[in-house]
Design a protein around this motif. Sequence first.
Motif, PDB file in Angstrom:
ATOM      1  N   PHE A 224       0.807  -1.060  -0.027  1.00  0.00           N
ATOM      2  CA  PHE A 224       0.009   0.000   0.067  1.00  0.00           C
ATOM      3  C   PHE A 224       0.834   1.109   0.050  1.00  0.00           C
ATOM      4  O   PHE A 224       0.566   2.120  -0.675  1.00  0.00           O
ATOM      5  CB  PHE A 224      -0.895  -0.023   1.151  1.00  0.00           C
ATOM      6  N   ARG A 225       1.868   1.285   1.072  1.00  0.00           N
ATOM      7  CA  ARG A 225       2.473   2.446   0.995  1.00  0.00           C
ATOM      8  C   ARG A 225       3.580   2.777  -0.340  1.00  0.00           C
ATOM      9  O   ARG A 225       3.684   3.827  -0.815  1.00  0.00           O
ATOM     10  CB  ARG A 225       3.700   2.343   2.314  1.00  0.00           C
ATOM     11  N   PHE A 226       3.977   1.774  -0.986  1.00  0.00           N
ATOM     12  CA  PHE A 226       4.686   1.674  -2.190  1.00  0.00           C
ATOM     13  C   PHE A 226       3.761   2.219  -3.026  1.00  0.00           C
ATOM     14  O   PHE A 226       3.972   3.105  -4.053  1.00  0.00           O
ATOM     15  CB  PHE A 226       5.127   0.310  -2.603  1.00  0.00           C
ATOM     16  N   ALA A 227       2.429   1.816  -3.239  1.00  0.00           N
ATOM     17  CA  ALA A 227       1.533   1.913  -4.472  1.00  0.00           C
ATOM     18  C   ALA A 227       1.102   3.489  -4.468  1.00  0.00           C
ATOM     19  O   ALA A 227       1.031   4.001  -5.331  1.00  0.00           O
ATOM     20  CB  ALA A 227       0.398   1.233  -4.126  1.00  0.00           C
ATOM     21  N   VAL A 228       0.962   4.043  -3.216  1.00  0.00           N
ATOM     22  CA  VAL A 228       0.465   5.433  -3.085  1.00  0.00           C
ATOM     23  C   VAL A 228       1.694   6.612  -3.504  1.00  0.00           C
ATOM     24  O   VAL A 228       1.384   7.423  -3.916  1.00  0.00           O
ATOM     25  CB  VAL A 228      -0.095   6.002  -1.807  1.00  0.00           C
ATOM     26  N   LYS A 229       2.749   5.816  -3.527  1.00  0.00           N
ATOM     27  CA  LYS A 229       4.104   6.853  -4.309  1.00  0.00           C
ATOM     28  C   LYS A 229       4.314   6.449  -5.530  1.00  0.00           C
ATOM     29  O   LYS A 229       4.292   7.297  -6.353  1.00  0.00           O
ATOM     30  CB  LYS A 229       5.158   6.511  -3.460  1.00  0.00           C
ATOM     31  N   ALA A 230       3.853   5.204  -6.068  1.00  0.00           N
ATOM     32  CA  ALA A 230       4.422   4.635  -7.450  1.00  0.00           C
ATOM     33  C   ALA A 230       3.499   5.129  -8.271  1.00  0.00           C
ATOM     34  O   ALA A 230       3.989   5.577  -9.631  1.00  0.00           O
ATOM     35  CB  ALA A 230       4.674   3.252  -7.536  1.00  0.00           C
ATOM     36  N   MET A 231       2.291   5.042  -7.982  1.00  0.00           N
ATOM     37  CA  MET A 231       1.208   5.522  -9.305  1.00  0.00           C
ATOM     38  C   MET A 231       1.280   7.039  -9.479  1.00  0.00           C
ATOM     39  O   MET A 231       1.480   7.221 -10.833  1.00  0.00           O
ATOM     40  CB  MET A 231      -0.170   5.178  -8.848  1.00  0.00           C
ATOM     41  N   PRO A 232       1.455   7.965  -8.504  1.00  0.00           N
ATOM     42  CA  PRO A 232       1.340   9.403  -9.056  1.00  0.00           C
ATOM     43  C   PRO A 232       2.574   9.409  -9.819  1.00  0.00           C
ATOM     44  O   PRO A 232       3.055  10.455 -10.646  1.00  0.00           O
ATOM     45  CB  PRO A 232       1.603  10.024  -7.760  1.00  0.00           C
ATOM     46  N   GLU A 233       3.817   8.854  -9.417  1.00  0.00           N
ATOM     47  CA  GLU A 233       5.136   9.032 -10.093  1.00  0.00           C
ATOM     48  C   GLU A 233       4.973   8.561 -11.321  1.00  0.00           C
ATOM     49  O   GLU A 233       5.536   9.330 -12.382  1.00  0.00           O
ATOM     50  CB  GLU A 233       6.548   8.145  -9.534  1.00  0.00           C
ATOM     51  N   ALA A 234       4.371   7.455 -11.792  1.00  0.00           N
ATOM     52  CA  ALA A 234       4.214   6.943 -13.016  1.00  0.00           C
ATOM     53  C   ALA A 234       3.479   7.898 -13.951  1.00  0.00           C
ATOM     54  O   ALA A 234       3.564   7.857 -15.006  1.00  0.00           O
ATOM     55  CB  ALA A 234       3.522   5.595 -12.914  1.00  0.00           C
ATOM     56  N   VAL A 235       2.309   8.653 -13.389  1.00  0.00           N
ATOM     57  CA  VAL A 235       1.649   9.267 -14.099  1.00  0.00           C
ATOM     58  C   VAL A 235       2.442  10.728 -14.404  1.00  0.00           C
ATOM     59  O   VAL A 235       2.343  10.946 -15.666  1.00  0.00           O
ATOM     60  CB  VAL A 235       0.372   9.974 -13.146  1.00  0.00           C
ATOM     61  N   GLU A 236       3.167  11.019 -13.481  1.00  0.00           N
ATOM     62  CA  GLU A 236       3.847  12.393 -13.736  1.00  0.00           C
ATOM     63  C   GLU A 236       5.101  12.141 -14.975  1.00  0.00           C
ATOM     64  O   GLU A 236       5.286  12.915 -15.742  1.00  0.00           O
ATOM     65  CB  GLU A 236       4.447  12.996 -12.538  1.00  0.00           C
ATOM     66  N   GLU A 237       5.691  10.759 -14.662  1.00  0.00           N
ATOM     67  CA  GLU A 237       6.744  10.546 -15.467  1.00  0.00           C
ATOM     68  C   GLU A 237       6.413  10.142 -16.966  1.00  0.00           C
ATOM     69  O   GLU A 237       6.987  10.762 -18.082  1.00  0.00           O
ATOM     70  CB  GLU A 237       7.620   9.457 -15.229  1.00  0.00           C
ATOM     71  N   GLY A 238       5.082   9.556 -17.085  1.00  0.00           N
ATOM     72  CA  GLY A 238       4.829   9.325 -18.352  1.00  0.00           C
ATOM     73  C   GLY A 238       4.270  10.707 -19.097  1.00  0.00           C
ATOM     74  O   GLY A 238       4.712  10.834 -20.303  1.00  0.00           O
ATOM     75  N   LEU A 239       3.828  11.565 -18.411  1.00  0.00           N
ATOM     76  CA  LEU A 239       3.253  13.010 -18.851  1.00  0.00           C
ATOM     77  C   LEU A 239       4.409  13.655 -19.391  1.00  0.00           C
ATOM     78  O   LEU A 239       4.495  14.277 -20.597  1.00  0.00           O
ATOM     79  CB  LEU A 239       2.212  13.696 -17.869  1.00  0.00           C
ATOM     80  N   LYS A 240       5.509  13.700 -18.436  1.00  0.00           N
ATOM     81  CA  LYS A 240       6.814  14.252 -18.731  1.00  0.00           C
ATOM     82  C   LYS A 240       7.375  14.015 -20.255  1.00  0.00           C
ATOM     83  O   LYS A 240       7.763  14.614 -20.943  1.00  0.00           O
ATOM     84  CB  LYS A 240       7.746  14.086 -17.757  1.00  0.00           C
ATOM     85  N   ARG A 241       7.304  12.858 -20.302  1.00  0.00           N
ATOM     86  CA  ARG A 241       8.010  12.048 -21.612  1.00  0.00           C
ATOM     87  C   ARG A 241       7.021  12.330 -22.864  1.00  0.00           C
ATOM     88  O   ARG A 241       7.467  12.391 -23.889  1.00  0.00           O
ATOM     89  CB  ARG A 241       7.953  10.445 -21.393  1.00  0.00           C
ATOM     90  N   ALA A 242       5.719  12.839 -22.422  1.00  0.00           N
ATOM     91  CA  ALA A 242       4.927  13.246 -23.660  1.00  0.00           C
ATOM     92  C   ALA A 242       4.821  14.593 -23.628  1.00  0.00           C
ATOM     93  O   ALA A 242       4.167  15.350 -24.785  1.00  0.00           O
ATOM     94  CB  ALA A 242       3.485  12.761 -23.383  1.00  0.00           C
ATOM     95  N   GLY A 243       5.908  15.421 -23.001  1.00  0.00           N
ATOM     96  CA  GLY A 243       5.803  16.853 -23.169  1.00  0.00           C
ATOM     97  C   GLY A 243       4.333  17.565 -22.379  1.00  0.00           C
ATOM     98  O   GLY A 243       4.139  18.527 -23.006  1.00  0.00           O
ATOM     99  N   LEU A 244       3.843  16.623 -21.674  1.00  0.00           N
ATOM    100  CA  LEU A 244       2.518  17.350 -20.927  1.00  0.00           C
ATOM    101  C   LEU A 244       2.870  17.193 -19.534  1.00  0.00           C
ATOM    102  O   LEU A 244       3.605  16.762 -18.942  1.00  0.00           O
ATOM    103  CB  LEU A 244       1.586  16.406 -21.547  1.00  0.00           C
ATOM    104  N   THR A 245       1.548  17.942 -18.720  1.00  0.00           N
ATOM    105  CA  THR A 245       1.588  17.837 -17.444  1.00  0.00           C
ATOM    106  C   THR A 245       0.356  17.382 -17.036  1.00  0.00           C
ATOM    107  O   THR A 245      -0.731  17.134 -17.649  1.00  0.00           O
ATOM    108  CB  THR A 245       1.940  19.277 -16.898  1.00  0.00           C
ATOM    109  N   VAL A 246       0.149  17.435 -15.675  1.00  0.00           N
ATOM    110  CA  VAL A 246      -1.001  16.804 -14.933  1.00  0.00           C
ATOM    111  C   VAL A 246      -2.297  17.756 -15.331  1.00  0.00           C
ATOM    112  O   VAL A 246      -3.392  17.236 -15.519  1.00  0.00           O
ATOM    113  CB  VAL A 246      -0.957  16.544 -13.638  1.00  0.00           C
ATOM    114  N   ASP A 247      -2.093  19.060 -15.700  1.00  0.00           N
ATOM    115  CA  ASP A 247      -3.112  19.993 -16.061  1.00  0.00           C
ATOM    116  C   ASP A 247      -3.803  19.411 -17.480  1.00  0.00           C
ATOM    117  O   ASP A 247      -4.973  19.811 -17.930  1.00  0.00           O
ATOM    118  CB  ASP A 247      -2.776  21.182 -16.352  1.00  0.00           C
ATOM    119  N   ASP A 248      -3.016  18.569 -18.325  1.00  0.00           N
ATOM    120  CA  ASP A 248      -3.508  18.130 -19.497  1.00  0.00           C
ATOM    121  C   ASP A 248      -4.376  16.790 -19.477  1.00  0.00           C
ATOM    122  O   ASP A 248      -4.906  16.633 -20.419  1.00  0.00           O
ATOM    123  CB  ASP A 248      -2.129  17.525 -20.437  1.00  0.00           C
TER     124      ASP A 248
END
Length: 332
Positions: A224-248
């Motif tokens: 659980f502790r791993f998941a609540v950190k890993a999922m947001p990191e995955a979202v942010e890193e994926g977006l960064k690689r697409a040149g996007l942010t969470v606002d998109d």
Amino acid sequence: MVQCVVTGLGSYVPQRVLSNHDLEQMVDTNDEWIVSRTGIRERRLASADETTSDMAYHASVLALRDAGVRGEDLDFVLVATNTSDTVFPSTAARLQARLSDRPMAAMDVQAGCTGWIYAIAMAKALIESKACMRVLVAASDKLSSIVDYHDRSTAVLFGDGAGAIVLEAREGPGTVGVLSTYLNADGRGAELLVQPGGGSREPASHETVDGGLHFLKMSGNEVFRFAVKAMPEAVEEGLKRAGLTVDDIDFLIPHQANQRIIDAAMRQFHLSEHQVVKNVSRYGNTSVASIPLALDEARHEGRLLPGALVVLAAFGSGLTWGSVVLRWGMDR
Ligand code: COA
């Protein structure tokens, strides 16, 4: 430039429903505990003679029909799974034989519940490098085959299911398709979610079976502790690689493991209920299948309009985590 686009999608769940009230008859648990700690109300279980490849086949037939292509038109069959029909050969090889009379490349991808994300990243690389024109990426897990229904800490969490997507090459930059992928793993957490017996470390024996080592074991709090950190990191890193942010983000489709993990990500990114696809209450954690199931449901509900920016994010055994950023739309 070659773009990796989505042309078909399908999903499948077995008919049998196992409700929280059914589980109350099997282990020392109750509906209130399960709902408040996980958000899960019921899950689907495959029958004894229904295999991981059977479920993958049902989802794949729907995805191929959706794409308007035949099995023979594929170049590669990838199957994300942690519960292959047999340790070897792969579930992908069995699926390939049912989908096509023509031989073609087929292999399983095993990366915990992040497996479908990993497999999509592989397919995107195969397509963009022009090694393949059309790849089927199926996801199927029969976790009920490795869950100990005497262990209340895991019995309530998991369900069975499958999903599949057809990815194809299109020339040009395009307007829809897979924009980016992000994968990560940290094997220091390997023992936190593990099927200890039956592999080469502890080959199946009377002792491993008597000790229940063929069942999934999980350290729930640590995961659980791993998941609540890993999922947001995955979202942010994926977006960064697409040149996007969470606002998109228009839609987040997270791995459906626990309502509380999903809600934590929703709050962190200030997303509305409408923007986050959830079906964990009806299916529990279906492992690799959870994201394609949720994606397919959201599509059928008419929630995903063409052009929507969709982020798929998962975490799982390994430990693994990762994401796929999609500009939604079927390019048939
Ligand atoms: N019914 C009733 N009580 C249960 C129970 C159940 N099914 N399972 C555990 N409990 C009890 C525990 O024994 C414990 O009792 P105690 O306080 O008397 O020792 C108590 O409930 C709290 O257990 P705990 O494990 O601390 O609960 P939790 O709030 O951490 O929730 C999980 C447990 C498994 C729901 C939660 O840790 C979780 O979701 N972890 C992530 C799991 C995951 O996502 N795995 C898949 C990764 S792909």
